[in-house]
Design a protein around this motif. Structure first.
Motif, short mmCIF file in Angstrom:
data_model
loop_
_atom_site.label_atom_id
_atom_site.label_comp_id
_atom_site.label_asym_id
_atom_site.label_seq_id
_atom_site.Cartn_x
_atom_site.Cartn_y
_atom_site.Cartn_z
N MET A 209 0.84 -1.20 0.00
CA MET A 209 0.00 0.00 0.00
C MET A 209 0.87 1.26 0.00
SD MET A 209 -3.12 -1.23 0.12
CE MET A 209 -3.95 -2.75 0.58
N VAL A 210 0.39 2.32 -0.63
CA VAL A 210 1.03 3.63 -0.47
C VAL A 210 0.98 3.97 1.01
CG1 VAL A 210 0.94 6.06 -1.07
CG2 VAL A 210 0.34 4.34 -2.77
N SER A 211 2.13 4.32 1.57
CA SER A 211 2.23 4.43 3.03
C SER A 211 3.09 5.61 3.44
CB SER A 211 2.83 3.15 3.62
OG SER A 211 2.05 2.02 3.32
N ASP A 212 2.85 6.05 4.67
CA ASP A 212 3.63 7.12 5.27
C ASP A 212 3.46 7.01 6.79
OD1 ASP A 212 5.15 9.77 4.64
OD2 ASP A 212 3.74 10.32 6.20
N PRO A 213 4.47 7.39 7.56
CA PRO A 213 4.31 7.34 9.01
C PRO A 213 3.17 8.19 9.55
CG PRO A 213 6.63 7.51 8.43
CD PRO A 213 5.87 7.70 7.16
N THR A 214 2.72 9.18 8.78
CA THR A 214 1.62 10.03 9.25
C THR A 214 0.24 9.40 8.98
OG1 THR A 214 1.53 11.24 7.15
CG2 THR A 214 2.98 12.10 8.88
#
Length: 359
Positions: A209-214
């Motif tokens: 999945m497209v991911s980011d810590p936020t």
């Protein structure tokens, strides 16, 4: 990981973060991703091999025009939770490991004991890899959870799939108890991984999945959605996904195959932050209809990542059937090593989506 690679990651993140934040808030209706081939999902027979595969992917991905920020993933196959229930892992050279189901009859799992994380060699390997990632990156690079199969998927890795699926009709209470044991372990080990990641950023939702810590939640693969009826899917798949979403602050669901018959139910579930599905035979021999995906998730607020054709021309026909106001769309394009062609494909899709969304 060398300092230059870490700096390049943060440069790319600074460049992409406004677009990712706009997508998360609904101000940007779509993203376009291109991902380099993933050696991560093949060569994983040692901690060092997993690191080297991740590092190779990470460095190459930084040079691609894409709305995808790379992250590290402690991937050791799809049978992590099955191994905890005593299923044999078969390690293969330069290929994904296989897992052999242990039980042949539903009666074998009636009173199955909840496993201990410490008794699973593969789970302990995942935690060892996380620690190694942190050491090599100085807690600077996001780390995702390992590839997490749903309770239902994992059940058919532990027990003969025919027994599990027929048991949904013949002995539903036994199946429910079995699935609950698995789901409880998924929640416990997911939390344990987050604890082990510690000071490093957690890539959310993670796996494919497209991911980011936020961002929020975790990713799960629930491939059996494609082979069960709507009634069985609601009771013996999605019910446990819902509990996972509640426990983990959100859930992104992937399924291979054609599972559009359950997409309206997924869209109505609280806590679903994203899905991943195929809409073309280049990505899956049994893809979903673009219109079915659009109609199920339009207006839901759920991020919808679609895998489609390998070449650009078929996308020009598919995108008008898919894109509409209210659908938060992530288009995954085929990767081309030729950076000129790769950039041209991104830009062409961007122009079409900008027009379709009235930008």
């Amino acid at each position: 990981m060398d300092r230059r690679t870490i700096d390049l990651y943060y440069e790319k993140r600074e460049q992409l973060l406004p677009r990712l934040e706009a997508f998360a808030s609904g101000r940007q209706p779509y993203l376009i991703v291109q991902s380099v081939p993933l050696d991560v999902y093949h060569n994983c027979n040692s901690v060092e091999a997993v690191w080297e595969s991740n590092l190779s992917f990470f460095k190459r991905q930084l040079s691609v025009k894409s709305d995808w920020l790379p992250y590290l993933e402690p991937w050791v196959g799809t049978g992590v939770y099955a191994n905890a229930f005593g299923c044999e892992y078969v390690w293969r050279e330069n290929d994904a490991p296989a897992v052999h189901y242990r039980y042949h009859s539903l009666s074998d799992v009636v009173d199955i004991d909840p496993p201990r994380i410490e008794d699973s060699p593969v789970m302990m390997r995942v935690l060892e890899i996380i620690r190694y990632f942190r050491e090599r990156t100085g807690d600077r690079i996001p780390i995702a959870l390992t590839d997490t199969q749903s309770a239902n998927d994992t059940a058919t890795l532990i027990l003969d799939a025919v027994e599990l699926l027929t048991g949904c009709y013949s002995d539903p209470d036994v199946v429910r108890r079995f699935l609950s044991r698995i789901n409880d372990l998924v929640i416990d080990f997911s939390r344990r991984q987050i604890e082990e990641i510690g000071e490093a950023p957690v890539a959310r939702p993670g796996h494919i999945m497209v991911s980011d810590p936020t961002w929020a939640g975790m990713a799960v693969s629930d491939d059996n959605l494609a082979v069960v009826s709507p009634e069985i899917g609601r009771e013996f798949c999605l019910k446990y996904d819902r509990k996972l979403a509640d426990a983990m602050g959100g859930l992104a669901i992937h399924s291979c195959g054609r599972w559009q018959h359950l997409m309206p139910d997924v869209a109505a579930m609280p806590g679903i932050v994203g899905i991943d599905c195929a809409i073309h035979t280049d990505s899956d021999p049994n893809p979903n209809d673009p219109e079915a995906v659009r109609d199920a998730f339009g207006g839901s607020g759920i991020a919808v990542k679609v895998r489609g054709p390998k070449t650009l021309d078929p996308w020009m026909e598919l995108l008008p059937r898919l894109a509409q106001d209210g659908l938060r769309l992530i288009v995954q394009l085929e990767y081309f090593p030729d950076q000129t062609e790769s950039t041209r494909n991104y830009d062409a899709v961007d122009r079409v989506l900008m027009r379709l969304y009235g930008g």
